[in-house]
Write a protein that holds these residues in place. Structure first.
Motif, mmCIF file in Angstrom:
data_model
loop_
_atom_site.group_PDB
_atom_site.id
_atom_site.type_symbol
_atom_site.label_atom_id
_atom_site.label_comp_id
_atom_site.label_asym_id
_atom_site.label_seq_id
_atom_site.Cartn_x
_atom_site.Cartn_y
_atom_site.Cartn_z
ATOM 1 N N SER A 1 0.844 -1.187 0.000
ATOM 2 C CA SER A 1 0.000 0.000 0.000
ATOM 3 C C SER A 1 0.886 1.246 0.000
ATOM 4 C CB SER A 1 -0.885 0.015 1.245
ATOM 5 O OG SER A 1 -0.092 0.214 2.414
ATOM 6 N N PRO A 2 0.351 2.407 -0.407
ATOM 7 C CA PRO A 2 1.125 3.642 -0.311
ATOM 8 C C PRO A 2 1.608 3.907 1.110
ATOM 9 C CG PRO A 2 -0.795 3.985 -1.687
ATOM 10 C CD PRO A 2 -0.948 2.626 -1.081
ATOM 11 N N ARG A 3 0.795 3.546 2.095
ATOM 12 C CA ARG A 3 1.179 3.715 3.495
ATOM 13 C C ARG A 3 2.435 2.902 3.802
ATOM 14 N NH1 ARG A 3 -2.141 2.505 9.062
ATOM 15 N NH2 ARG A 3 -0.596 1.168 10.009
ATOM 16 N N ASP A 4 2.485 1.649 3.313
ATOM 17 C CA ASP A 4 3.665 0.811 3.537
ATOM 18 C C ASP A 4 4.888 1.382 2.830
ATOM 19 O OD1 ASP A 4 2.273 -0.953 5.106
ATOM 20 O OD2 ASP A 4 2.046 -2.488 3.554
ATOM 21 N N VAL A 5 4.697 1.842 1.600
ATOM 22 C CA VAL A 5 5.814 2.392 0.828
ATOM 23 C C VAL A 5 6.412 3.604 1.530
ATOM 24 C CG1 VAL A 5 6.438 3.498 -1.353
ATOM 25 C CG2 VAL A 5 4.957 1.482 -1.362
ATOM 26 N N GLU B 1 7.366 8.401 -1.690
ATOM 27 C CA GLU B 1 8.235 8.787 -0.583
ATOM 28 C C GLU B 1 8.382 10.299 -0.482
ATOM 29 O OE1 GLU B 1 11.491 5.222 -0.677
ATOM 30 O OE2 GLU B 1 10.933 6.186 -2.548
ATOM 31 N N VAL B 2 8.499 10.955 -1.627
ATOM 32 C CA VAL B 2 8.654 12.409 -1.627
ATOM 33 C C VAL B 2 7.388 13.080 -1.087
ATOM 34 C CG1 VAL B 2 8.908 14.453 -3.099
ATOM 35 C CG2 VAL B 2 10.384 12.461 -3.460
ATOM 36 N N ILE B 3 6.222 12.588 -1.480
ATOM 37 C CA ILE B 3 4.969 13.160 -0.983
ATOM 38 C C ILE B 3 4.905 13.044 0.537
ATOM 39 C CG2 ILE B 3 2.460 12.884 -0.951
ATOM 40 C CD1 ILE B 3 2.677 11.968 -3.899
ATOM 41 N N ALA B 4 5.240 11.860 1.049
ATOM 42 C CA ALA B 4 5.223 11.661 2.501
ATOM 43 C C ALA B 4 6.253 12.551 3.183
ATOM 44 C CB ALA B 4 5.493 10.201 2.833
#
Length: 274
Positions: A91-95, A218-221
């Motif tokens: 998921s995006p959360r995991d990434v 990763e950059v967004i987070a």
């Protein structure tokens, strides 16, 4: 939020294994075929990502799955080798977990590397590109869902996702080292298929100079958390839609390996200035 509890639990486990993390520690994430950056770390202490509670397992080839603490040119650095990708089924959360863990350990400056296919015909395989902007074509975003107002705003601004200050440092260091450092826009795609000729033309028309299957999430987070971000891409092949050559993972890894020496030199010169 439960997710923040997961990050705190993971950060506590890292500190119990690697010790206290210096306040001025820089975060570094290595991409496909670029795990050898760990050799640049002096006084290295390392742990397996599988020993970090809640850290999802990477299944991508050439990703070591480790977190190391050491020094690059005297600057404390946390190196994460073993990023996660959406195409693995995460998921995006995991990434985004690795980036959020680094932030939870006190990192405020984040440098990421990746392997990417060049779209600009003037670029060369084995070259390096500093990412100046990105286009998120994955259809995913790690910020979907309830927002943690303590971590960042509901609608984070992405007009300056990539730090101008760090970009100027990277350009200056590349010049000092005599390395050609391209600048361009990175298109993040879901993968795992490589691009068709028609998709390559579309990406170029959209304004992308390189394409890859990582980094954007990763950059967004990272920007949501207020981290300062630098991204350097290793260009492992050149996509020419009118004469597309077959690309294999082995080719990508071989080219990344050849470029790794120059990438390590560049990163090692940038980190102390972060």
């Amino acid at each position: 939020m439960v997710y923040n509890d997961d990050v705190k639990r993971a950060a506590d486990a890292v500190q119990s294994r690697l010790g206290d993390i210096p306040a001025n520690c820089v975060g570094l994430v290595s991409g496909t075929g670029l795990g050898g950056l760990a050799a640049a770390l002096a006084d290295r202490k390392e742990m397996a990502a599988s020993d970090i509670p809640g850290f999802p397992r990477s299944t991508a080839p050439s990703h070591a799955g480790t977190l190391a603490l050491g020094h690059i040119a005297g600057r404390p650095t946390l190196l994460l080798s073993g990023r996660l990708h959406l195409y693995e089924g995460h998921s995006p959360r995991d990434v985004a977990f690795g980036v959020r863990l680094l932030a939870g350990l006190g990192v405020r400056v984040l440098a990421l590397t990746n392997a990417a296919g060049a779209l600009d015909p003037h670029f060369a395989a084995g070259g390096l590109m500093r990412v100046t902007d990105h286009i998120n074509l994955t259809g995913r975003n790690p910020l979907v869902g309830p927002n943690d107002d303590g971590a960042g705003p509901r609608f984070p601004d992405m007009s300056q996702a990539y730090s101008h200050r760090l970009g100027e440092v990277a350009d200056a260091k590349a010049l000092e080292l005599g390395l050609r450092l391209e600048r361009g826009v990175y298109a993040g795609v879901l993968g795992p298929c490589l691009e068709t000729p028609a998709e390559t033309r579309m990406l170029r028309l959209l304004g992308a100079d390189a394409v890859g299957m990582s980094t954007v999430t990763e950059v967004i987070a990272a920007r949501h958390l207020g981290l300062e971000v630098l991204v350097i891409s290793c260009l492992t092949n050149v996509n020419l839609p009118d004469c597309m050559a077959e690309t294999t993972l082995e080719d990508v890894l071989a080219t990344a390996k050849k470029a790794e020496t120059n990438l390590a030199k560049l990163i090692s010169s940038i980190i102390p200035e972060c």
